[in-house]
Scaffold this motif. Structure first.
Motif, PDB file in Angstrom:
ATOM      1  N   ILE A 245       0.610 -34.420  -4.062  1.00 21.25           N
ATOM      2  CA  ILE A 245      -0.209 -34.851  -5.202  1.00 21.25           C
ATOM      3  C   ILE A 245      -1.702 -34.649  -4.894  1.00 21.25           C
ATOM      4  CG2 ILE A 245      -0.908 -36.890  -6.540  1.00 21.25           C
ATOM      5  CD1 ILE A 245       2.063 -37.703  -6.513  1.00 21.25           C
ATOM      6  N   ALA A 246      -2.104 -34.949  -3.643  1.00 19.73           N
ATOM      7  CA  ALA A 246      -3.513 -34.764  -3.264  1.00 19.73           C
ATOM      8  C   ALA A 246      -3.914 -33.284  -3.332  1.00 19.73           C
ATOM      9  CB  ALA A 246      -3.767 -35.329  -1.870  1.00 19.73           C
ATOM     10  N   VAL A 247      -3.011 -32.401  -2.910  1.00 23.64           N
ATOM     11  CA  VAL A 247      -3.306 -30.964  -2.945  1.00 23.64           C
ATOM     12  C   VAL A 247      -3.415 -30.483  -4.401  1.00 23.64           C
ATOM     13  CG1 VAL A 247      -2.319 -28.678  -2.458  1.00 23.64           C
ATOM     14  CG2 VAL A 247      -2.411 -30.402  -0.660  1.00 23.64           C
ATOM     15  N   ALA A 248      -2.460 -30.913  -5.238  1.00 28.08           N
ATOM     16  CA  ALA A 248      -2.503 -30.541  -6.657  1.00 28.08           C
ATOM     17  C   ALA A 248      -3.791 -31.060  -7.303  1.00 28.08           C
ATOM     18  CB  ALA A 248      -1.284 -31.114  -7.378  1.00 28.08           C
ATOM     19  N   PHE A 249      -4.144 -32.295  -6.972  1.00 26.03           N
ATOM     20  CA  PHE A 249      -5.355 -32.904  -7.524  1.00 26.03           C
ATOM     21  C   PHE A 249      -6.609 -32.149  -7.082  1.00 26.03           C
ATOM     22  CE2 PHE A 249      -8.421 -36.655  -7.366  1.00 26.03           C
ATOM     23  CZ  PHE A 249      -8.692 -36.613  -8.718  1.00 26.03           C
ATOM     24  N   GLY A 250      -6.637 -31.729  -5.804  1.00 30.98           N
ATOM     25  CA  GLY A 250      -7.770 -30.949  -5.307  1.00 30.98           C
ATOM     26  C   GLY A 250      -7.950 -29.654  -6.098  1.00 30.98           C
ATOM     27  N   CYS A 251      -6.822 -28.968  -6.393  1.00 31.59           N
ATOM     28  CA  CYS A 251      -6.895 -27.727  -7.176  1.00 31.59           C
ATOM     29  C   CYS A 251      -7.423 -28.022  -8.583  1.00 31.59           C
ATOM     30  CB  CYS A 251      -5.523 -27.072  -7.272  1.00 31.59           C
ATOM     31  SG  CYS A 251      -4.894 -26.441  -5.704  1.00 31.59           S
ATOM     32  N   ILE A 252      -6.969 -29.113  -9.173  1.00 28.98           N
ATOM     33  CA  ILE A 252      -7.430 -29.477 -10.526  1.00 28.98           C
ATOM     34  C   ILE A 252      -8.938 -29.747 -10.513  1.00 28.98           C
ATOM     35  CG2 ILE A 252      -7.278 -31.244 -12.336  1.00 28.98           C
ATOM     36  CD1 ILE A 252      -4.256 -31.470 -11.589  1.00 28.98           C
ATOM     37  N   LEU A 253      -9.398 -30.433  -9.465  1.00 30.71           N
ATOM     38  CA  LEU A 253     -10.844 -30.707  -9.356  1.00 30.71           C
ATOM     39  C   LEU A 253     -11.630 -29.397  -9.257  1.00 30.71           C
ATOM     40  CD1 LEU A 253     -10.700 -33.724  -6.910  1.00 30.71           C
ATOM     41  CD2 LEU A 253     -11.522 -33.804  -9.276  1.00 30.71           C
ATOM     42  N   HIS A 254     -11.035 -28.426  -8.577  1.00 30.46           N
ATOM     43  CA  HIS A 254     -11.670 -27.112  -8.480  1.00 30.46           C
ATOM     44  C   HIS A 254     -11.841 -26.509  -9.880  1.00 30.46           C
ATOM     45  CE1 HIS A 254     -12.472 -23.176  -6.421  1.00 30.46           C
ATOM     46  NE2 HIS A 254     -12.183 -22.762  -7.645  1.00 30.46           N
ATOM     47  N   PHE A 255     -10.784 -26.594 -10.693  1.00 26.98           N
ATOM     48  CA  PHE A 255     -10.850 -26.034 -12.048  1.00 26.98           C
ATOM     49  C   PHE A 255     -11.934 -26.728 -12.862  1.00 26.98           C
ATOM     50  CE2 PHE A 255      -5.962 -25.253 -11.879  1.00 26.98           C
ATOM     51  CZ  PHE A 255      -6.155 -24.363 -10.843  1.00 26.98           C
ATOM     52  N   ILE A 256     -11.992 -28.057 -12.738  1.00 27.36           N
ATOM     53  CA  ILE A 256     -12.994 -28.812 -13.497  1.00 27.36           C
ATOM     54  C   ILE A 256     -14.389 -28.309 -13.122  1.00 27.36           C
ATOM     55  CG2 ILE A 256     -14.023 -31.101 -13.882  1.00 27.36           C
ATOM     56  CD1 ILE A 256     -11.175 -32.260 -13.494  1.00 27.36           C
ATOM     57  N   GLY A 257     -14.605 -28.111 -11.804  1.00 28.04           N
ATOM     58  CA  GLY A 257     -15.892 -27.601 -11.338  1.00 28.04           C
ATOM     59  C   GLY A 257     -16.196 -26.234 -11.932  1.00 28.04           C
ATOM     60  N   ASP A 258     -15.210 -25.346 -11.889  1.00 27.05           N
ATOM     61  CA  ASP A 258     -15.423 -23.996 -12.413  1.00 27.05           C
ATOM     62  C   ASP A 258     -15.591 -23.995 -13.934  1.00 27.05           C
ATOM     63  OD1 ASP A 258     -15.496 -22.707 -10.031  1.00 27.05           O
ATOM     64  OD2 ASP A 258     -13.528 -21.766 -10.171  1.00 27.05           O
ATOM     65  N   MET A 259     -14.953 -24.949 -14.616  1.00 24.35           N
ATOM     66  CA  MET A 259     -15.081 -24.994 -16.078  1.00 24.35           C
ATOM     67  C   MET A 259     -16.491 -25.398 -16.506  1.00 24.35           C
ATOM     68  SD  MET A 259     -11.491 -26.125 -17.784  1.00 24.35           S
ATOM     69  CE  MET A 259     -11.023 -27.488 -16.776  1.00 24.35           C
ATOM     70  N   LEU A 260     -17.221 -26.031 -15.573  1.00 25.63           N
ATOM     71  CA  LEU A 260     -18.609 -26.402 -15.876  1.00 25.63           C
ATOM     72  C   LEU A 260     -19.547 -25.203 -15.739  1.00 25.63           C
ATOM     73  CD1 LEU A 260     -18.800 -29.810 -13.970  1.00 25.63           C
ATOM     74  CD2 LEU A 260     -18.467 -29.463 -16.415  1.00 25.63           C
ATOM     75  N   THR A 261     -19.045 -24.123 -15.127  1.00 27.94           N
ATOM     76  CA  THR A 261     -19.891 -22.928 -14.995  1.00 27.94           C
ATOM     77  C   THR A 261     -19.606 -21.977 -16.166  1.00 27.94           C
ATOM     78  OG1 THR A 261     -18.309 -21.651 -13.694  1.00 27.94           O
ATOM     79  CG2 THR A 261     -19.755 -23.110 -12.472  1.00 27.94           C
ATOM     80  N   GLU A 262     -20.349 -20.895 -16.202  1.00 28.66           N
ATOM     81  CA  GLU A 262     -20.275 -19.995 -17.358  1.00 28.66           C
ATOM     82  C   GLU A 262     -18.951 -19.235 -17.502  1.00 28.66           C
ATOM     83  OE1 GLU A 262     -24.932 -18.638 -17.605  1.00 28.66           O
ATOM     84  OE2 GLU A 262     -23.647 -17.856 -16.015  1.00 28.66           O
ATOM     85  N   ALA A 263     -18.287 -18.960 -16.365  1.00 36.55           N
ATOM     86  CA  ALA A 263     -17.140 -18.042 -16.417  1.00 36.55           C
ATOM     87  C   ALA A 263     -15.852 -18.631 -17.004  1.00 36.55           C
ATOM     88  CB  ALA A 263     -16.858 -17.502 -15.024  1.00 36.55           C
ATOM     89  N   GLY A 264     -15.609 -19.922 -16.803  1.00 38.18           N
ATOM     90  CA  GLY A 264     -14.391 -20.520 -17.346  1.00 38.18           C
ATOM     91  C   GLY A 264     -13.146 -20.226 -16.527  1.00 38.18           C
ATOM     92  N   VAL A 265     -12.048 -20.901 -16.888  1.00 30.82           N
ATOM     93  CA  VAL A 265     -10.822 -20.885 -16.100  1.00 30.82           C
ATOM     94  C   VAL A 265      -9.598 -20.637 -17.006  1.00 30.82           C
ATOM     95  CG1 VAL A 265      -9.346 -22.359 -14.669  1.00 30.82           C
ATOM     96  CG2 VAL A 265     -11.827 -22.513 -14.442  1.00 30.82           C
ATOM     97  N   PRO A 266      -8.735 -19.654 -16.658  1.00 31.19           N
ATOM     98  CA  PRO A 266      -7.542 -19.358 -17.494  1.00 31.19           C
ATOM     99  C   PRO A 266      -6.375 -20.299 -17.195  1.00 31.19           C
ATOM    100  CG  PRO A 266      -7.630 -17.825 -15.670  1.00 31.19           C
ATOM    101  CD  PRO A 266      -8.804 -18.754 -15.490  1.00 31.19           C
ATOM    102  N   LEU A 267      -6.474 -21.537 -17.658  1.00 32.67           N
ATOM    103  CA  LEU A 267      -5.506 -22.586 -17.317  1.00 32.67           C
ATOM    104  C   LEU A 267      -4.052 -22.207 -17.575  1.00 32.67           C
ATOM    105  CD1 LEU A 267      -7.326 -25.807 -18.578  1.00 32.67           C
ATOM    106  CD2 LEU A 267      -7.009 -25.046 -16.217  1.00 32.67           C
ATOM    107  N   PHE A 268      -3.800 -21.456 -18.652  1.00 31.66           N
ATOM    108  CA  PHE A 268      -2.411 -21.153 -19.012  1.00 31.66           C
ATOM    109  C   PHE A 268      -1.961 -19.758 -18.589  1.00 31.66           C
ATOM    110  CE2 PHE A 268      -3.813 -24.554 -21.838  1.00 31.66           C
ATOM    111  CZ  PHE A 268      -2.837 -25.500 -21.554  1.00 31.66           C
ATOM    112  N   TRP A 269      -2.693 -19.143 -17.645  1.00 33.41           N
ATOM    113  CA  TRP A 269      -2.285 -17.871 -17.075  1.00 33.41           C
ATOM    114  C   TRP A 269      -0.844 -17.986 -16.583  1.00 33.41           C
ATOM    115  CZ3 TRP A 269      -0.335 -15.994 -12.561  1.00 33.41           C
ATOM    116  CH2 TRP A 269      -0.530 -14.628 -12.272  1.00 33.41           C
ATOM    117  N   PRO A 270       0.047 -17.006 -16.682  1.00 35.62           N
ATOM    118  CA  PRO A 270      -0.137 -15.689 -17.272  1.00 35.62           C
ATOM    119  C   PRO A 270       0.214 -15.613 -18.772  1.00 35.62           C
ATOM    120  CG  PRO A 270       1.960 -15.775 -16.135  1.00 35.62           C
ATOM    121  CD  PRO A 270       1.355 -17.149 -16.027  1.00 35.62           C
ATOM    122  N   VAL A 271       0.615 -16.740 -19.348  1.00 40.06           N
ATOM    123  CA  VAL A 271       1.075 -16.731 -20.745  1.00 40.06           C
ATOM    124  C   VAL A 271      -0.079 -16.497 -21.716  1.00 40.06           C
ATOM    125  CG1 VAL A 271       2.327 -18.040 -22.482  1.00 40.06           C
ATOM    126  CG2 VAL A 271       2.876 -18.362 -20.060  1.00 40.06           C
TER     127      VAL A 271
END
Ligand SMILES: [Zn+2]
Length: 238
Positions: A164-190
């Motif tokens: 759970i801690a590892v999954a949570f760490g990855c999610i925190l990474h996405f949140i950080g990247d979503m605050l930047t200009e490039a954005g994150v493809p959360l539902f990749w590859p669909v």
């Protein structure tokens, strides 16, 4: 975001959820978090918050363990469709969390090794071991990592929550990247749409990240420490 901000967000994120997790059960995992689990979890989460950028050849994590992480990084880049694609998706979170939890159920030793590797990555990300004298810094980093892993081991830290801690760490990474200009493809590859603050997001390693994000995250760690450790004392069986 830079590795440094991601690692800091991992520490802050874990410390912030501890009061809510403690005493509860999430997906069959019972949380009994003492000081050892708070420190271990913060470092595991900080290391895990760097994993999604393993798909980038100049990321902190990719260069942490030399050829080993560079090869793994090239593999990740290939398997997940280049930088900021598959490794920045919910699918990746489930894969990482699930694999780590399976590792924990399979072998205690494997978990200790994984924790050791993640703490080394976390320290590297936090900026420890990145000074001008690289060789000395790396030796100090390795010693500190080994020392802390051993201390956590001898104090009997229970890692039943590690997936759970590892999954949570990855999610925190996405949140950080979503605050930047490039954005994150959360539902990749669909669905490859990139979620994020496209127009108002800040630049990676720009002024906002260096002058606002880093100091705010650092202050949050100090405040959470001041709050958490006395709070543990007040817990009934701490
Ligand atoms: Zn990223």
């Amino acid at each position: 975001m830079m590795g440094h901000s991601h690692a800091l967000s991992g520490v802050v994120g874990w410390m912030a959820v501890v009061p809510f997790l403690n005493g509860t059960e999430v997906m069959g995992v019972r949380f009994d978090l003492g000081p050892g689990e708070i420190i271990a979890g913060a470092l595991v989460c900080a290391g895990a918050a760097l994993i999604p950028d393993l798909d980038h050849k100049s990321a902190t994590i990719t260069n942490t363990y030399g050829v080993f992480t560079r090869t793994l990084g090239a593999l990740f880049n290939w398997a997940f469709g280049g930088h900021r694609n598959g490794t920045h998706s919910i699918l990746f979170v489930l894969l990482m969390g699930g694999m780590t939890q399976a590792l924990a159920l399979w072998s205690d030793l494997a978990v200790q090794i994984f924790v050791f590797l993640l703490i080394g990555i976390a320290f590297n990300g936090l900026g420890y071991g990145m000074s001008k004298n690289k060789v000395a810094a790396e030796i100090i980093n390795a010693l500190a990592t080994a020392g802390i892993t051993l201390a956590l081991y001898t104090s009997g830290v229970n890692y039943n929550w590690i997936g759970i801690a590892v999954a949570f760490g990855c999610i925190l990474h996405f949140i950080g990247d979503m605050l930047t200009e490039a954005g994150v493809p959360l539902f990749w590859p669909v669905w490859k749409y990139r979620f994020g603050l496209k127009f108002m997001g800040f630049k990676t390693d720009g002024k906002v990240e260096r002058n606002v994000i880093t100091p705010v995250l650092t202050l949050a760690i100090v405040l959470l420490s001041v709050y958490l450790f006395p709070w543990l004392e007040l817990m009934p069986d701490a």
